[in-house]
Write a protein that holds these residues in place. Structure first.
Motif, PDB file in Angstrom:
ATOM      1  N   ALA A 146      10.774 -21.018  -0.165  1.00 32.11           N
ATOM      2  CA  ALA A 146      11.508 -22.376  -0.491  1.00 32.11           C
ATOM      3  C   ALA A 146      11.595 -23.227   0.616  1.00 32.11           C
ATOM      4  O   ALA A 146      11.725 -22.709   1.767  1.00 32.11           O
ATOM      5  CB  ALA A 146      12.953 -22.107  -1.233  1.00 32.11           C
ATOM      6  N   GLU A 147      11.290 -24.315   0.365  1.00 32.73           N
ATOM      7  CA  GLU A 147      11.331 -25.684   1.737  1.00 32.73           C
ATOM      8  C   GLU A 147      12.687 -26.371   1.391  1.00 32.73           C
ATOM      9  O   GLU A 147      12.583 -27.115   0.161  1.00 32.73           O
ATOM     10  CB  GLU A 147      10.288 -26.323   1.771  1.00 32.73           C
ATOM     11  N   ILE A 148      13.609 -26.125   2.225  1.00 30.60           N
ATOM     12  CA  ILE A 148      15.019 -27.104   1.953  1.00 30.60           C
ATOM     13  C   ILE A 148      15.262 -27.754   3.174  1.00 30.60           C
ATOM     14  O   ILE A 148      14.458 -27.811   4.210  1.00 30.60           O
ATOM     15  CB  ILE A 148      16.004 -25.901   1.554  1.00 30.60           C
ATOM     16  N   ASP A 149      16.386 -28.470   3.405  1.00 35.31           N
ATOM     17  CA  ASP A 149      16.946 -29.150   4.598  1.00 35.31           C
ATOM     18  C   ASP A 149      16.940 -28.256   5.780  1.00 35.31           C
ATOM     19  O   ASP A 149      17.233 -26.935   5.500  1.00 35.31           O
ATOM     20  CB  ASP A 149      18.034 -30.044   4.264  1.00 35.31           C
ATOM     21  N   GLU A 150      16.815 -28.835   6.988  1.00 37.09           N
ATOM     22  CA  GLU A 150      16.536 -27.961   8.222  1.00 37.09           C
ATOM     23  C   GLU A 150      17.780 -27.030   8.218  1.00 37.09           C
ATOM     24  O   GLU A 150      17.577 -26.105   8.865  1.00 37.09           O
ATOM     25  CB  GLU A 150      16.321 -29.098   9.336  1.00 37.09           C
ATOM     26  N   TYR A 151      19.010 -27.652   8.190  1.00 34.36           N
ATOM     27  CA  TYR A 151      20.243 -27.013   8.167  1.00 34.36           C
ATOM     28  C   TYR A 151      20.296 -25.591   7.536  1.00 34.36           C
ATOM     29  O   TYR A 151      20.522 -24.540   7.930  1.00 34.36           O
ATOM     30  CB  TYR A 151      21.479 -27.967   7.826  1.00 34.36           C
ATOM     31  N   SER A 152      19.985 -25.798   6.348  1.00 39.03           N
ATOM     32  CA  SER A 152      20.152 -24.800   5.360  1.00 39.03           C
ATOM     33  C   SER A 152      18.788 -23.804   5.615  1.00 39.03           C
ATOM     34  O   SER A 152      19.227 -22.707   5.235  1.00 39.03           O
ATOM     35  CB  SER A 152      20.044 -25.314   3.876  1.00 39.03           C
ATOM     36  N   GLN A 153      17.670 -24.228   5.792  1.00 41.63           N
ATOM     37  CA  GLN A 153      16.633 -23.425   5.954  1.00 41.63           C
ATOM     38  C   GLN A 153      16.710 -22.492   7.113  1.00 41.63           C
ATOM     39  O   GLN A 153      16.493 -21.495   6.952  1.00 41.63           O
ATOM     40  CB  GLN A 153      15.494 -24.539   6.408  1.00 41.63           C
ATOM     41  N   GLY A 154      17.390 -22.870   8.206  1.00 35.28           N
ATOM     42  CA  GLY A 154      17.817 -22.004   9.284  1.00 35.28           C
ATOM     43  C   GLY A 154      18.756 -20.647   8.675  1.00 35.28           C
ATOM     44  O   GLY A 154      18.179 -19.582   9.187  1.00 35.28           O
ATOM     45  N   LEU A 155      19.704 -20.883   7.723  1.00 34.36           N
ATOM     46  CA  LEU A 155      20.475 -19.853   7.428  1.00 34.36           C
ATOM     47  C   LEU A 155      19.844 -19.012   6.614  1.00 34.36           C
ATOM     48  O   LEU A 155      19.832 -17.932   6.307  1.00 34.36           O
ATOM     49  CB  LEU A 155      21.698 -20.561   6.807  1.00 34.36           C
ATOM     50  N   PHE A 156      19.189 -19.732   5.783  1.00 36.27           N
ATOM     51  CA  PHE A 156      18.168 -19.205   4.549  1.00 36.27           C
ATOM     52  C   PHE A 156      17.282 -18.320   4.907  1.00 36.27           C
ATOM     53  O   PHE A 156      16.950 -17.172   4.621  1.00 36.27           O
ATOM     54  CB  PHE A 156      17.507 -20.134   3.686  1.00 36.27           C
ATOM     55  N   ASP A 157      16.572 -18.666   6.167  1.00 34.73           N
ATOM     56  CA  ASP A 157      15.367 -17.817   6.519  1.00 34.73           C
ATOM     57  C   ASP A 157      15.876 -16.743   7.412  1.00 34.73           C
ATOM     58  O   ASP A 157      15.331 -15.545   7.282  1.00 34.73           O
ATOM     59  CB  ASP A 157      14.479 -18.680   7.694  1.00 34.73           C
ATOM     60  N   PHE A 158      16.872 -17.017   8.031  1.00 33.87           N
ATOM     61  CA  PHE A 158      17.538 -15.894   8.627  1.00 33.87           C
ATOM     62  C   PHE A 158      18.042 -14.613   7.641  1.00 33.87           C
ATOM     63  O   PHE A 158      17.895 -13.388   7.953  1.00 33.87           O
ATOM     64  CB  PHE A 158      18.917 -15.963   9.590  1.00 33.87           C
ATOM     65  N   ALA A 159      18.866 -15.004   6.616  1.00 37.80           N
ATOM     66  CA  ALA A 159      19.205 -14.231   5.624  1.00 37.80           C
ATOM     67  C   ALA A 159      18.095 -13.420   4.907  1.00 37.80           C
ATOM     68  O   ALA A 159      18.128 -12.277   4.668  1.00 37.80           O
ATOM     69  CB  ALA A 159      20.100 -14.952   4.367  1.00 37.80           C
ATOM     70  N   VAL A 160      17.059 -14.232   4.472  1.00 36.43           N
ATOM     71  CA  VAL A 160      15.886 -13.389   3.851  1.00 36.43           C
ATOM     72  C   VAL A 160      15.442 -12.572   5.096  1.00 36.43           C
ATOM     73  O   VAL A 160      15.095 -11.407   4.495  1.00 36.43           O
ATOM     74  CB  VAL A 160      14.580 -14.458   3.761  1.00 36.43           C
ATOM     75  N   ALA A 161      14.969 -12.724   6.210  1.00 35.46           N
ATOM     76  CA  ALA A 161      14.586 -11.728   7.223  1.00 35.46           C
ATOM     77  C   ALA A 161      15.461 -10.653   7.456  1.00 35.46           C
ATOM     78  O   ALA A 161      15.111  -9.549   7.319  1.00 35.46           O
ATOM     79  CB  ALA A 161      14.461 -12.553   8.399  1.00 35.46           C
ATOM     80  N   LEU A 162      16.854 -10.782   7.353  1.00 33.63           N
ATOM     81  CA  LEU A 162      17.723  -9.695   7.581  1.00 33.63           C
ATOM     82  C   LEU A 162      17.799  -8.951   6.263  1.00 33.63           C
ATOM     83  O   LEU A 162      17.928  -7.371   6.577  1.00 33.63           O
ATOM     84  CB  LEU A 162      19.064 -10.156   7.693  1.00 33.63           C
ATOM     85  N   SER A 163      17.326  -9.431   5.311  1.00 35.31           N
ATOM     86  CA  SER A 163      17.355  -8.414   4.013  1.00 35.31           C
ATOM     87  C   SER A 163      15.960  -7.652   3.906  1.00 35.31           C
ATOM     88  O   SER A 163      16.076  -6.927   2.798  1.00 35.31           O
ATOM     89  CB  SER A 163      17.490  -9.205   2.777  1.00 35.31           C
ATOM     90  N   LYS A 164      15.208  -7.773   4.654  1.00 39.76           N
ATOM     91  CA  LYS A 164      13.831  -7.173   4.418  1.00 39.76           C
ATOM     92  C   LYS A 164      14.089  -5.730   5.068  1.00 39.76           C
ATOM     93  O   LYS A 164      14.945  -5.664   5.661  1.00 39.76           O
ATOM     94  CB  LYS A 164      12.652  -7.900   5.020  1.00 39.76           C
ATOM     95  N   THR A 165      13.155  -4.785   4.395  1.00 41.28           N
ATOM     96  CA  THR A 165      13.238  -3.430   5.041  1.00 41.28           C
ATOM     97  C   THR A 165      11.997  -3.127   5.420  1.00 41.28           C
ATOM     98  O   THR A 165      11.078  -3.345   4.682  1.00 41.28           O
ATOM     99  CB  THR A 165      13.696  -2.465   4.089  1.00 41.28           C
ATOM    100  N   PRO A 166      11.567  -2.540   6.846  1.00 40.19           N
ATOM    101  CA  PRO A 166      12.771  -2.706   7.911  1.00 40.19           C
ATOM    102  C   PRO A 166      13.180  -4.066   8.155  1.00 40.19           C
ATOM    103  O   PRO A 166      12.676  -5.082   7.801  1.00 40.19           O
ATOM    104  CB  PRO A 166      12.010  -1.880   9.063  1.00 40.19           C
ATOM    105  N   VAL A 167      14.551  -4.118   8.735  1.00 40.65           N
ATOM    106  CA  VAL A 167      15.012  -5.444   8.921  1.00 40.65           C
ATOM    107  C   VAL A 167      14.068  -6.346   9.913  1.00 40.65           C
ATOM    108  O   VAL A 167      13.487  -5.898  10.722  1.00 40.65           O
ATOM    109  CB  VAL A 167      16.260  -5.292   9.854  1.00 40.65           C
ATOM    110  N   ALA A 168      13.806  -7.537   9.473  1.00 45.80           N
ATOM    111  CA  ALA A 168      12.878  -8.300  10.146  1.00 45.80           C
ATOM    112  C   ALA A 168      13.327  -9.514  11.002  1.00 45.80           C
ATOM    113  O   ALA A 168      12.662 -10.134  11.340  1.00 45.80           O
ATOM    114  CB  ALA A 168      11.840  -8.815   9.103  1.00 45.80           C
TER     115      ALA A 168
END
Lengths: 165, 193
Positions: free
Chosen positions: B123-145
């Protein structure tokens, strides 16, 4: 052996970053609950059909699958105190299990750790079919979910700490 | 009961694959663990299912509440955004629907959730939300990405260490919640009332 269930409570005192030390102290209650829940899933008073050694081996397996060597290293000394058979110890290293119950357990552990999106009712039915009780199934689910949580908290704390060092 | 397999902001029900504990016949340990649930609410099937393991439930309920509703640090809406990001990675339709709806209530920004529930982790969202979203997505992958660059970016958006820690915790606790909800049962269309 350091107490594996004081890992998260100790993070603030050990932190090299002043800002992170304060942040972890602000979240002290959460850090205590991270440790208490780890103890409840790995070393519960009532362990049902899932002995402590098996639980601890599964915890190490999950920590490694997440690339969180630090968490695996925290649980490894505990496993050494639990008189694990060679088969159970091998589970920590990612080995398959030969018997049907062990295979159903490890299929659930690996699927829910690596690709939770692919978990289905068939996994739960396989656990029940292999002789686990409802309590065992929920207890296994909590173990898998909690250790996946701990691995992410620890990995995340290390990243935040470095950025705010 | 019709299973729901696509993300939505509609109100859904959740059906366990195993029989929940019956409160009337619950053991003292199960009742004690259930007290951590807000008493003014009817105890959900989900919580009664988790009561099969009272030792962990006793700590998980307050842990969840502290992480999602604790004071200061990351604003509530951003915690909900992390919850939805993680639920998308783990394909937990039920958690995704509840927390997308809460995010919209708090922010009045349905467009952010529309983008996430439609396009998932891309998903492409506003810059502020995108930074948080992308971090949460990466932390949720296995192995942690999640990488140092991801969290540096969160800092550069203006977040403090406490807020970044809260982001880690909100995402991680949904890695836990999703692994219960999506594996011990499934999202279903609500029963006709």
């Amino acid at each position: 052996m350091p107490n594996p269930f004081s890992t998260f409570s100790s993070l603030s005192a050990q932190s090299r970053s002043g800002e992170m030390k304060a942040a972890l102290a602000d979240r002290a209650k959460i850090m205590q609950l991270c440790d208490a829940s780890g103890q409840a899933v790995v070393m519960p008073a009532a362990c049902g059909n899932l002995p402590h050694a098996l639980r601890c081996a599964i915890a190490i397996r999950i920590a490694r699958a997440n690339g969180c060597a630090e968490l695996a290293t925290i649980y490894a000394p505990l496993l050494a105190t639990l008189d694990a058979t060679p088969d159970v110890a091998a589970i920590a290293d990612g080995a398959a299990d030969a018997d049907a119950r062990g295979a159903a357990i490890l299929s659930y552990v690996d699927t829910v750790t690596l690709t939770p999106a692919r978990a289905s009712r068939a996994h739960i039915d396989a656990l029940l079919g292999a002789g686990l009780t409802d309590s065992d199934v929920v207890s296994l689910a909590e173990l898998v979910a909690c250790i996946n949580f701990q691995a992410r908290v620890l990995a995340g704390v290390r990243l935040v700490e470095e950025t705010f060092a | 009961m019709k299973p729901v397999t696509r993300f939505t902001t509609d109100t859904l029900d959740w059906e366990p694959y195993i029989t929940p504990v019956d409160y009337d016949t619950a053991t003292p340990a199960q009742r004690e663990a259930l007290q951590e649930t807000p008493s003014h609410r009817k105890i959900s099937k989900y919580t009664l299912t988790l009561a099969h393991d009272p030792e962990s439930l006793k700590y998980r309920s307050p842990l969840f509440n502290q992480i999602m509703y604790g004071k200061d640090g990351l604003p509530r809406a951003e915690r909900e955004l992390a919850a939805v990001a993680t639920s998308v990675v783990n394909h937990c339709i039920y958690c995704g629907s509840v927390h997308a709806a809460r995010y919209i209530e708090l922010t009045r920004r349905p467009e952010v959730m529309d983008a996430i529930l439609t396009d998932g982790t891309k998903a492409e969202i506003d810059e502020y939300s995108q930074g948080l979203f992308d971090f949460a997505v990466a932390l949720s992958k296995t192995p942690v990405a999640a990488t140092q660059a991801d969290i540096n970016h969160v800092r550069d958006l203006g977040f403090t260490a406490l807020q970044a820690l809260d982001l880690v915790l909100a995402s991680a606790i949904f890695g836990w919640a999703n692994r219960l909800m999506h594996t011990l049962g499934q999202a279903v269309e609500p029963a006709e009332s």
